[in-house]
Design an enzyme around this catalytic site. Sequence first.
Site, PDB file in Angstrom:
ATOM      1  N   ASP A  32      -6.647 -12.497   6.766  1.00  0.00           N
ATOM      2  CA  ASP A  32      -5.746 -11.906   5.775  1.00  0.00           C
ATOM      3  C   ASP A  32      -5.482 -12.875   4.618  1.00  0.00           C
ATOM      4  O   ASP A  32      -5.439 -14.091   4.825  1.00  0.00           O
ATOM      5  CB  ASP A  32      -4.421 -11.557   6.484  1.00  0.00           C
ATOM      6  CG  ASP A  32      -3.577 -10.611   5.648  1.00  0.00           C
ATOM      7  OD1 ASP A  32      -4.118  -9.951   4.740  1.00  0.00           O
ATOM      8  OD2 ASP A  32      -2.361 -10.533   5.906  1.00  0.00           O
ATOM      9  N   ASN A  80      -7.564   0.758   6.923  1.00  0.00           N
ATOM     10  CA  ASN A  80      -7.999   0.237   5.616  1.00  0.00           C
ATOM     11  C   ASN A  80      -8.649   1.300   4.720  1.00  0.00           C
ATOM     12  O   ASN A  80      -8.863   1.055   3.524  1.00  0.00           O
ATOM     13  CB  ASN A  80      -8.936  -0.962   5.778  1.00  0.00           C
ATOM     14  CG  ASN A  80      -8.238  -2.232   6.255  1.00  0.00           C
ATOM     15  OD1 ASN A  80      -8.834  -3.076   6.906  1.00  0.00           O
ATOM     16  ND2 ASN A  80      -6.947  -2.382   5.941  1.00  0.00           N
TER      17      ASN A  80
END
Length: 258
Positions: A32, A80
């Site tokens: 991330d 996502n």
Amino acid sequence: MTPVPPDPHPSGAQPPQIPSQFIPRHVAVVMDGNGRWANERGLPRNEGHKAGEKSLVDVVAGAIEMGIPYVSAYAFSTENWKRSFDEVSFLMRFTTEVLTRQLETLQAWGVRVLWAGRKPKLWKSVIRQLEYCEEQTKNNTVCTLVMCVNYGGRAEIADATARIAEDVAAGKIKPSSVSEKTVAKYLYKPEVPDVDLFLRSSGELRTSNFLLWQSAYAELVFLDVLWPDVDRRTLWHAVLEYAQRDRRYGGAIDKVTS
Ligand code: FPP
């Protein structure tokens, strides 16, 4: 083919010497912070993903140097798809390109690549490349890299449940015999052990639906560094922290101090 060890990190850093019982068998990595890394430099998010490729490869090198047998990388989640079309289509192409670019290196290091995730919606080109990498690396034994693409922890448990229900309906298993072991056998990659060390970069303090079942007793380490700035030394630092943890798995012993 005899595996070749990765080159040492350019800084010359070597993995810390830790007794083998403190080395995690399975490290799960949430990569991330790519978007923030890029935006902080006035660049679009996709430039951050590009910069994150070398971090993934270096972390795998660090895992090999330390003797960590399994690394799972969260490359694209079932959630996502909510990102912009531009970013989603970039990530689909990028995942295929990363696998194509890095296959030779992973192969030379003796890394077996596995894919964990759902087929529906995932671009055919990505599935083809993931399956090709699985096939090409199936005999490698130095380290296993599980690429989690179109992966969600809840989706995985739901998919396992549906397959168990099918087998119950077909009379292959009895409902009363369904146990935690049964569920574990129906996960995407049942041969991959539970997660010992769960790492997330970028300072966010959540697991975001990654390896929910397998991380039930994982030690969580959150790193205040954006993914493109991560390298094998970051992994080693996290392993040192992991080695200090007291893992009890629900058990307890008296440690009277006074
Ligand atoms: C989960 O957080 C993080 C991921 C699914 C990782 C995404 C990583 C990439 C797209 C980069 C892939 C890079 C390489 C080198 C293959 P989230 O942002 O989906 O969840 P959140 O909204 O809870 O933060």
